[in-house]
Motif scaffolding. Structure first.
Motif, mmCIF file in Angstrom:
data_model
loop_
_atom_site.group_PDB
_atom_site.id
_atom_site.type_symbol
_atom_site.label_atom_id
_atom_site.label_comp_id
_atom_site.label_asym_id
_atom_site.label_seq_id
_atom_site.Cartn_x
_atom_site.Cartn_y
_atom_site.Cartn_z
ATOM 1 N N VAL A 53 29.355 73.418 28.749
ATOM 2 C CA VAL A 53 28.529 73.006 29.638
ATOM 3 C C VAL A 53 27.755 74.209 29.706
ATOM 4 O O VAL A 53 28.136 75.343 29.861
ATOM 5 C CB VAL A 53 29.092 72.534 31.096
ATOM 6 C CG1 VAL A 53 28.098 72.128 32.034
ATOM 7 C CG2 VAL A 53 29.688 71.261 30.895
ATOM 8 N N PHE A 54 26.291 73.951 29.898
ATOM 9 C CA PHE A 54 25.414 75.075 29.832
ATOM 10 C C PHE A 54 24.001 74.477 30.753
ATOM 11 O O PHE A 54 23.873 73.491 30.812
ATOM 12 C CB PHE A 54 24.798 75.394 28.510
ATOM 13 C CG PHE A 54 25.492 75.917 27.455
ATOM 14 C CD1 PHE A 54 26.183 77.293 27.668
ATOM 15 C CD2 PHE A 54 26.081 75.037 26.572
ATOM 16 C CE1 PHE A 54 27.201 77.530 26.709
ATOM 17 C CE2 PHE A 54 27.132 75.285 25.616
ATOM 18 C CZ PHE A 54 27.569 76.631 25.649
ATOM 19 N N THR A 76 25.383 64.908 27.376
ATOM 20 C CA THR A 76 25.021 64.025 28.543
ATOM 21 C C THR A 76 24.465 65.267 29.360
ATOM 22 O O THR A 76 24.963 66.518 29.747
ATOM 23 C CB THR A 76 26.523 63.798 29.259
ATOM 24 O OG1 THR A 76 27.150 63.037 28.272
ATOM 25 C CG2 THR A 76 26.144 63.041 30.550
ATOM 26 N N VAL A 77 23.265 64.936 30.167
ATOM 27 C CA VAL A 77 22.862 65.655 31.147
ATOM 28 C C VAL A 77 23.402 65.371 32.756
ATOM 29 O O VAL A 77 23.810 64.197 32.707
ATOM 30 C CB VAL A 77 21.210 65.700 31.266
ATOM 31 C CG1 VAL A 77 20.681 66.084 29.881
ATOM 32 C CG2 VAL A 77 20.646 64.156 31.530
ATOM 33 N N GLY A 78 23.381 66.502 33.502
ATOM 34 C CA GLY A 78 24.014 66.094 34.733
ATOM 35 C C GLY A 78 23.768 67.433 35.752
ATOM 36 O O GLY A 78 22.899 68.410 35.152
ATOM 37 N N TYR A 79 24.569 67.369 36.748
ATOM 38 C CA TYR A 79 24.482 68.658 37.736
ATOM 39 C C TYR A 79 25.581 69.278 37.845
ATOM 40 O O TYR A 79 26.864 68.609 38.098
ATOM 41 C CB TYR A 79 24.053 67.818 38.923
ATOM 42 C CG TYR A 79 22.864 66.800 38.821
ATOM 43 C CD1 TYR A 79 21.536 67.333 38.602
ATOM 44 C CD2 TYR A 79 23.030 65.558 39.140
ATOM 45 C CE1 TYR A 79 20.602 66.391 38.246
ATOM 46 C CE2 TYR A 79 21.913 64.585 38.771
ATOM 47 C CZ TYR A 79 20.840 65.205 38.484
ATOM 48 O OH TYR A 79 19.604 64.420 37.987
ATOM 49 N N SER A 98 21.965 70.523 34.203
ATOM 50 C CA SER A 98 22.912 71.249 33.219
ATOM 51 C C SER A 98 23.176 70.118 31.820
ATOM 52 O O SER A 98 22.768 68.940 32.236
ATOM 53 C CB SER A 98 24.559 71.343 33.736
ATOM 54 O OG SER A 98 24.314 72.260 34.858
ATOM 55 N N VAL A 99 23.818 70.520 30.886
ATOM 56 C CA VAL A 99 24.075 69.609 29.670
ATOM 57 C C VAL A 99 25.523 69.800 29.344
ATOM 58 O O VAL A 99 25.803 71.130 29.401
ATOM 59 C CB VAL A 99 23.057 69.893 28.354
ATOM 60 C CG1 VAL A 99 23.431 71.032 27.801
ATOM 61 C CG2 VAL A 99 23.261 68.677 27.474
ATOM 62 N N ARG A 100 26.131 68.831 29.055
ATOM 63 C CA ARG A 100 27.600 68.672 28.798
ATOM 64 C C ARG A 100 27.523 68.446 27.319
ATOM 65 O O ARG A 100 26.923 67.205 26.940
ATOM 66 C CB ARG A 100 28.104 67.718 29.484
ATOM 67 C CG ARG A 100 30.138 67.838 29.023
ATOM 68 C CD ARG A 100 30.850 66.902 29.959
ATOM 69 N NE ARG A 100 30.384 65.662 29.841
ATOM 70 C CZ ARG A 100 30.736 64.657 30.619
ATOM 71 N NH1 ARG A 100 31.523 64.806 31.833
ATOM 72 N NH2 ARG A 100 30.297 63.508 30.507
ATOM 73 N N VAL A 101 28.157 69.094 26.360
ATOM 74 C CA VAL A 101 28.046 68.963 25.153
ATOM 75 C C VAL A 101 29.505 68.814 24.524
ATOM 76 O O VAL A 101 30.482 69.418 24.978
ATOM 77 C CB VAL A 101 27.225 69.856 24.087
ATOM 78 C CG1 VAL A 101 26.000 70.031 24.557
ATOM 79 C CG2 VAL A 101 27.913 71.284 24.017
ATOM 80 N N GLU A 102 29.740 67.851 23.898
ATOM 81 C CA GLU A 102 31.105 67.514 23.073
ATOM 82 C C GLU A 102 30.771 67.728 21.806
ATOM 83 O O GLU A 102 29.864 67.330 20.950
ATOM 84 C CB GLU A 102 31.539 65.959 23.371
ATOM 85 C CG GLU A 102 31.795 65.769 24.811
ATOM 86 C CD GLU A 102 32.016 64.308 25.220
ATOM 87 O OE1 GLU A 102 32.910 63.594 24.421
ATOM 88 O OE2 GLU A 102 31.094 63.599 25.738
ATOM 89 N N ALA A 177 32.982 70.697 39.069
ATOM 90 C CA ALA A 177 32.824 69.402 38.693
ATOM 91 C C ALA A 177 31.227 69.117 38.025
ATOM 92 O O ALA A 177 30.411 70.045 38.167
ATOM 93 C CB ALA A 177 32.478 68.430 40.106
ATOM 94 N N PHE A 178 31.538 68.339 36.936
ATOM 95 C CA PHE A 178 30.177 67.933 36.324
ATOM 96 C C PHE A 178 29.624 66.579 36.907
ATOM 97 O O PHE A 178 30.480 65.672 36.577
ATOM 98 C CB PHE A 178 30.220 68.036 35.050
ATOM 99 C CG PHE A 178 29.213 67.694 33.923
ATOM 100 C CD1 PHE A 178 27.928 68.723 33.742
ATOM 101 C CD2 PHE A 178 28.901 66.456 33.664
ATOM 102 C CE1 PHE A 178 26.856 68.141 33.109
ATOM 103 C CE2 PHE A 178 27.753 66.132 32.775
ATOM 104 C CZ PHE A 178 26.683 67.117 32.637
#
Ligand code: MHO
Length: 251
Positions: A53-54, A76-79, A98-102, A177-178
């Motif tokens: 996550v970045f 997935t974008v998020g907070y 933030s963005v979560r990348v798998e 948490a994301f």
């Protein structure tokens, strides 16, 4: 006579039994190992994905940047990074976009993702990037433990050496948490281009959010893929236009 018949039947059923055993036994032996081979052929991307996550500005933009990279399976974008419970776009409190990348660790690595992180924004800007000013746009590398924290710290030191006078503002933080953002923010750049959505078969929202192709096309839509990838997708789109749908559909 009756005895003879019993013996004959006994013999026939023994022969049948042996035949059945040979046929099914052999078939079983053949099928067994080939099944094992098949399961080991399952693409590695489905076996052990990693997550990173970045935060580096507007999540519309950097979801597109990461989505186009080799080895990225899903974005997935998020907070993240704050303490507010259940943040929303209009009230995200102390969180950062933030963005979560798998990703598939066989095809890319946290180290490579860090390189993309540094080269995709100006980490010296305090709380913002360009016109996007505010705490929600701050620069953060989230980590899942000591090894990632170490890699992040080393890369930050390198970056600091490069930027001489001005301080690199990036924080390195253990991920808490994301919170995934609202649907309208996911694959935002792609959704701006209805023509591309249509070419992909107007996937329903849940599929769009899970899709590797959508992650790539989101980058393409924003013209943020590496030039080579951008060109390859151009070629495919021209193919689709010439030969018809569904060339871009995922298998
Ligand atoms: N400059 C951007 C920021 C969007 S963002 C997801 C815009 O308002 O167009 O925070």
């Amino acid at each position: 006579m009756a005895l003879l018949q019993t013996n004959t039947w006994h013999r026939i059923s023994t022969i049948l039994f042996i035949l059945v055993f040979l046929l099914y036994g052999r078939a079983y032996c053949i099928r067994g190992p080939s099944r094992i081979v098949e399961s080991s052929k399952i693409p590695s991307s489905h076996q052990s994905l990693k997550t990173a996550v970045f935060a580096l500005g507007s999540f519309w933009r950097f979801e597109a940047v990461f989505g186009c990279l080799d080895g990225i399976v899903r974005t997935t974008v998020g907070y993240a990074g704050g303490s507010k419970l259940n943040p929303e776009y209009r009230s995200l409190g102390d969180h950062a976009e933030s963005v979560r990348v798998e990703y598939d660790p066989k095809l890319t690595s946290f180290r490579q993702l860090l390189e993309v992180f540094w080269s995709s924004h100006d980490s010296r800007h305090v709380f913002g990037q360009g016109p996007d000013v505010g705490k929600q746009y701050r620069s953060i590398i989230f980590t899942n433990g000591t090894e990632e924290s170490r890699l992040a710290a080393v890369s930050k030191e390198k970056e600091q050496l490069k930027s001489r006078g001005s301080a690199v503002t990036t924080q390195i933080q253990q991920l808490g948490a994301f919170y995934p953002a609202e649907a309208e923010h996911q694959k935002f750049e792609l959704k701006r281009k209805p023509f591309l959505l249509q070419l992909m078969g107007n996937l329903p929202e849940e599929e769009l959010e899970m899709s590797t192709l959508a992650a790539r096309m989101n980058g393409y839509a924003a013209d943020l893929c590496p030039p080579k990838t951008q060109k390859q997708i151009d070629v495919k789109i021209n193919d689709v236009i010439r030969k018809g749908w569904p060339i871009l559909r995922e298998k």
